[in-house]
Design a protein around this motif. Structure first.
Motif, PDB file in Angstrom:
ATOM      1  N   SER A  84       4.165   7.555   8.332  1.00 51.93           N
ATOM      2  CA  SER A  84       5.533   7.559   7.783  1.00 51.93           C
ATOM      3  C   SER A  84       6.112   6.152   7.792  1.00 51.93           C
ATOM      4  CB  SER A  84       6.426   8.496   8.604  1.00 51.93           C
ATOM      5  OG  SER A  84       5.950   9.821   8.548  1.00 51.93           O
ATOM      6  N   ALA A  85       5.908   5.424   8.895  1.00 46.86           N
ATOM      7  CA  ALA A  85       6.435   4.065   8.990  1.00 46.86           C
ATOM      8  C   ALA A  85       5.791   3.152   7.951  1.00 46.86           C
ATOM      9  CB  ALA A  85       6.192   3.526  10.395  1.00 46.86           C
ATOM     10  N   HIS A  86       4.489   3.307   7.723  1.00 46.97           N
ATOM     11  CA  HIS A  86       3.782   2.470   6.754  1.00 46.97           C
ATOM     12  C   HIS A  86       4.264   2.760   5.336  1.00 46.97           C
ATOM     13  CE1 HIS A  86       0.545  -0.067   5.315  1.00 46.97           C
ATOM     14  NE2 HIS A  86       0.137   0.888   4.500  1.00 46.97           N
ATOM     15  N   TRP A  87       4.538   4.035   5.044  1.00 51.09           N
ATOM     16  CA  TRP A  87       5.068   4.382   3.713  1.00 51.09           C
ATOM     17  C   TRP A  87       6.401   3.680   3.492  1.00 51.09           C
ATOM     18  CZ3 TRP A  87       9.356   6.387   1.476  1.00 51.09           C
ATOM     19  CH2 TRP A  87       9.257   6.806   0.149  1.00 51.09           C
ATOM     20  N   CYS A  88       7.263   3.719   4.494  1.00 51.39           N
ATOM     21  CA  CYS A  88       8.555   3.041   4.377  1.00 51.39           C
ATOM     22  C   CYS A  88       8.359   1.543   4.175  1.00 51.39           C
ATOM     23  CB  CYS A  88       9.398   3.283   5.630  1.00 51.39           C
ATOM     24  SG  CYS A  88       9.957   4.988   5.842  1.00 51.39           S
ATOM     25  N   TRP A  89       7.441   0.954   4.951  1.00 55.27           N
ATOM     26  CA  TRP A  89       7.212  -0.482   4.889  1.00 55.27           C
ATOM     27  C   TRP A  89       6.729  -0.907   3.511  1.00 55.27           C
ATOM     28  CZ3 TRP A  89       8.380  -4.183   8.370  1.00 55.27           C
ATOM     29  CH2 TRP A  89       7.801  -5.441   8.205  1.00 55.27           C
ATOM     30  N   THR A  90       5.811  -0.152   2.933  1.00 52.07           N
ATOM     31  CA  THR A  90       5.236  -0.529   1.630  1.00 52.07           C
ATOM     32  C   THR A  90       6.150  -0.180   0.455  1.00 52.07           C
ATOM     33  OG1 THR A  90       4.030   1.583   1.577  1.00 52.07           O
ATOM     34  CG2 THR A  90       2.861  -0.350   2.440  1.00 52.07           C
TER      35      THR A  90
ATOM     36  N   PRO B  85       4.344  -1.292  11.436  1.00 48.51           N
ATOM     37  CA  PRO B  85       4.287  -0.493  10.192  1.00 48.51           C
ATOM     38  C   PRO B  85       3.498  -1.154   9.071  1.00 48.51           C
ATOM     39  CG  PRO B  85       6.496  -1.367  10.575  1.00 48.51           C
ATOM     40  CD  PRO B  85       5.727  -1.583  11.827  1.00 48.51           C
ATOM     41  N   GLY B  86       3.273  -2.463   9.163  1.00 47.33           N
ATOM     42  CA  GLY B  86       2.490  -3.134   8.129  1.00 47.33           C
ATOM     43  C   GLY B  86       0.993  -2.985   8.308  1.00 47.33           C
ATOM     44  N   ALA B  87       0.543  -2.552   9.496  1.00 41.35           N
ATOM     45  CA  ALA B  87      -0.894  -2.391   9.747  1.00 41.35           C
ATOM     46  C   ALA B  87      -1.476  -1.288   8.874  1.00 41.35           C
ATOM     47  CB  ALA B  87      -1.131  -2.078  11.221  1.00 41.35           C
ATOM     48  N   GLN B  88      -2.751  -1.430   8.519  1.00 40.55           N
ATOM     49  CA  GLN B  88      -3.439  -0.429   7.702  1.00 40.55           C
ATOM     50  C   GLN B  88      -4.412   0.355   8.585  1.00 40.55           C
ATOM     51  OE1 GLN B  88      -4.927  -1.933   3.888  1.00 40.55           O
ATOM     52  NE2 GLN B  88      -3.675  -3.774   4.153  1.00 40.55           N
ATOM     53  N   ILE B  89      -4.191   1.659   8.685  1.00 37.50           N
ATOM     54  CA  ILE B  89      -4.991   2.529   9.541  1.00 37.50           C
ATOM     55  C   ILE B  89      -5.733   3.531   8.664  1.00 37.50           C
ATOM     56  CG2 ILE B  89      -4.999   4.078  11.524  1.00 37.50           C
ATOM     57  CD1 ILE B  89      -3.938   1.333  12.205  1.00 37.50           C
ATOM     58  N   GLY B  90      -7.042   3.641   8.848  1.00 40.77           N
ATOM     59  CA  GLY B  90      -7.858   4.533   8.042  1.00 40.77           C
ATOM     60  C   GLY B  90      -7.800   5.976   8.501  1.00 40.77           C
ATOM     61  N   ASN B  91      -8.721   6.759   8.004  1.00 40.56           N
ATOM     62  CA  ASN B  91      -8.787   8.180   8.336  1.00 40.56           C
ATOM     63  C   ASN B  91      -9.631   8.413   9.584  1.00 40.56           C
ATOM     64  OD1 ASN B  91      -7.301   8.951   5.986  1.00 40.56           O
ATOM     65  ND2 ASN B  91      -9.172   8.749   4.777  1.00 40.56           N
TER      66      ASN B  91
ATOM     67  N   PRO C  53      13.761   0.932   8.302  1.00 42.85           N
ATOM     68  CA  PRO C  53      13.346   2.284   8.716  1.00 42.85           C
ATOM     69  C   PRO C  53      11.907   2.327   9.221  1.00 42.85           C
ATOM     70  CG  PRO C  53      14.566   2.402   6.666  1.00 42.85           C
ATOM     71  CD  PRO C  53      14.324   0.946   6.943  1.00 42.85           C
ATOM     72  N   GLY C  54      11.027   1.555   8.583  1.00 38.67           N
ATOM     73  CA  GLY C  54       9.646   1.516   9.044  1.00 38.67           C
ATOM     74  C   GLY C  54       9.536   0.987  10.459  1.00 38.67           C
ATOM     75  N   ARG C  55      10.253  -0.115  10.747  1.00 37.78           N
ATOM     76  CA  ARG C  55      10.233  -0.675  12.090  1.00 37.78           C
ATOM     77  C   ARG C  55      10.854   0.285  13.108  1.00 37.78           C
ATOM     78  NH1 ARG C  55       8.909  -6.055  13.057  1.00 37.78           N
ATOM     79  NH2 ARG C  55       8.864  -5.246  15.182  1.00 37.78           N
ATOM     80  N   PHE C  56      11.894   0.995  12.700  1.00 40.84           N
ATOM     81  CA  PHE C  56      12.569   1.893  13.640  1.00 40.84           C
ATOM     82  C   PHE C  56      11.690   3.104  13.969  1.00 40.84           C
ATOM     83  CE2 PHE C  56      15.834   5.082  14.819  1.00 40.84           C
ATOM     84  CZ  PHE C  56      16.333   4.417  15.931  1.00 40.84           C
ATOM     85  N   ILE C  57      10.991   3.629  12.970  1.00 42.15           N
ATOM     86  CA  ILE C  57      10.054   4.731  13.237  1.00 42.15           C
ATOM     87  C   ILE C  57       8.961   4.266  14.189  1.00 42.15           C
ATOM     88  CG2 ILE C  57       8.301   6.237  12.199  1.00 42.15           C
ATOM     89  CD1 ILE C  57      10.058   6.288   9.664  1.00 42.15           C
ATOM     90  N   SER C  58       8.456   3.047  13.962  1.00 44.42           N
ATOM     91  CA  SER C  58       7.438   2.484  14.845  1.00 44.42           C
ATOM     92  C   SER C  58       7.980   2.327  16.265  1.00 44.42           C
ATOM     93  CB  SER C  58       6.983   1.122  14.300  1.00 44.42           C
ATOM     94  OG  SER C  58       6.124   0.468  15.210  1.00 44.42           O
ATOM     95  N   TYR C  59       9.231   1.910  16.376  1.00 45.22           N
ATOM     96  CA  TYR C  59       9.862   1.729  17.688  1.00 45.22           C
ATOM     97  C   TYR C  59       9.996   3.062  18.418  1.00 45.22           C
ATOM     98  CZ  TYR C  59      13.637   0.793  21.017  1.00 45.22           C
ATOM     99  OH  TYR C  59      14.407   0.699  22.147  1.00 45.22           O
ATOM    100  N   LEU C  60      10.426   4.098  17.702  1.00 49.31           N
ATOM    101  CA  LEU C  60      10.553   5.422  18.316  1.00 49.31           C
ATOM    102  C   LEU C  60       9.185   5.948  18.760  1.00 49.31           C
ATOM    103  CD1 LEU C  60      13.140   7.150  15.932  1.00 49.31           C
ATOM    104  CD2 LEU C  60      13.568   6.179  18.203  1.00 49.31           C
TER     105      LEU C  60
END
Length: 248
Positions: free
Chosen positions: A40-46, A70-76, A52-59
């Motif tokens: 969710s945070a990555h979607w906001c960031w991109t 939130p800028g990091a890319q995480i695979g499946n 909002p992306g940073r805040f979701i990451s913080y929570l």
């Protein structure tokens, strides 16, 4: 989203014998929760929603103890096991089927904004507990980073890096594509995965022992031939077994 979540749960059950069922994994595994929040945070960031992306990451960090920018890319099917203290930086890339244990840092050493500062983990990489992977280099497919290693350079596919600073252990002769090399290894611990410095020291000790035995035989032959060799100062007896224990 739900298909990804099912894949994540299945992969955790495969890699963690303590995971009994999907409900337990969903509700009690902070690594899964951190990755779900990161999506969710990555979607906001991109999509331009930086705050909002940073805040979701913080929570997510407050709840799970895992910090993923939130800028990091995480695979499946990425599994963050235990997870407490894991830090993944902004330009890090984590490929499919990777496993990351507690206390791992995927950090950067450059201060230039917009540059590739954090590492890239290709498919199937395992990073052991407490390892620090620092820099914008690539760790190849199915490579392993040993616990508490401090890695500052690229690792070839299928190889293992151990120590501080980390040294590369030569990969299996069969190649990283073999079935043996792709077997899951908890914490990046593999058979014959010793520190290469220890192996080198053990080899030097064995070589010195062989040389000493050869010198003793030469001296005995010279004495039997009646040749008088000048005396040299006596030294302590060489004990290779004791030295090997110190190295091991």
């Amino acid at each position: 989203m739900f298909r990804q979540l099912r894949q994540d749960i299945s992969s955790i059950i495969e890699r963690d014998p303590a995971a009994r069922n999907g409900w337990e994994v969903l509700t009690c595994y902070p690594g899964l929760q951190a990755i779900a929040a990161h999506r969710s945070a990555h979607w906001c960031w991109t999509h331009g929603l930086k705050w909002p992306g940073r805040f979701i990451s913080y929570l997510a960090r407050i709840v799970t103890g895992i910090e993923i920018h939130p800028g990091a890319q995480i695979g499946n099917r990425v599994f963050i096991d235990h997870g407490f203290g894991v830090v993944i930086g902004e330009t890090a890339e984590v490929g499919d089927d990777c496993t990351i244990y507690q206390g791992v840092t995927l950090g950067g050493t450059s201060l230039h904004a917009g540059a590739k500062r954090h590492p890239t983990l290709e498919r199937g990489v395992i990073v052991g507990a407490g390892a620090k992977v620092l820099g914008g280099f690539t760790i190849g497919e199915y490579a392993k980073v040993g616990s508490n290693a401090v890695l500052l350079k690229a690792v070839p596919a299928g190889a293992t890096a151990v120590g501080n600073p980390a040294h590369i252990v030569q990969k299996d002769q069969q190649g990283y594509g073999s079935a043996t090399s792709r077997l899951f290894s908890a914490y990046g611990v593999t058979p014959n995965g010793d520190d290469p410095l220890s192996k080198a020291l053990l080899g030097l000790i064995s070589h010195a022992d062989a040389q000493e035995q050869q010198i003793e035989r030469i001296m005995a032959v010279l004495k039997a031939a009646g040749l008088d060799c000048p005396k040299i100062a006596e030294c302590e007896n060489f004990d290779p077994a004791q030295l090997n224990k110190l190295v091991e």
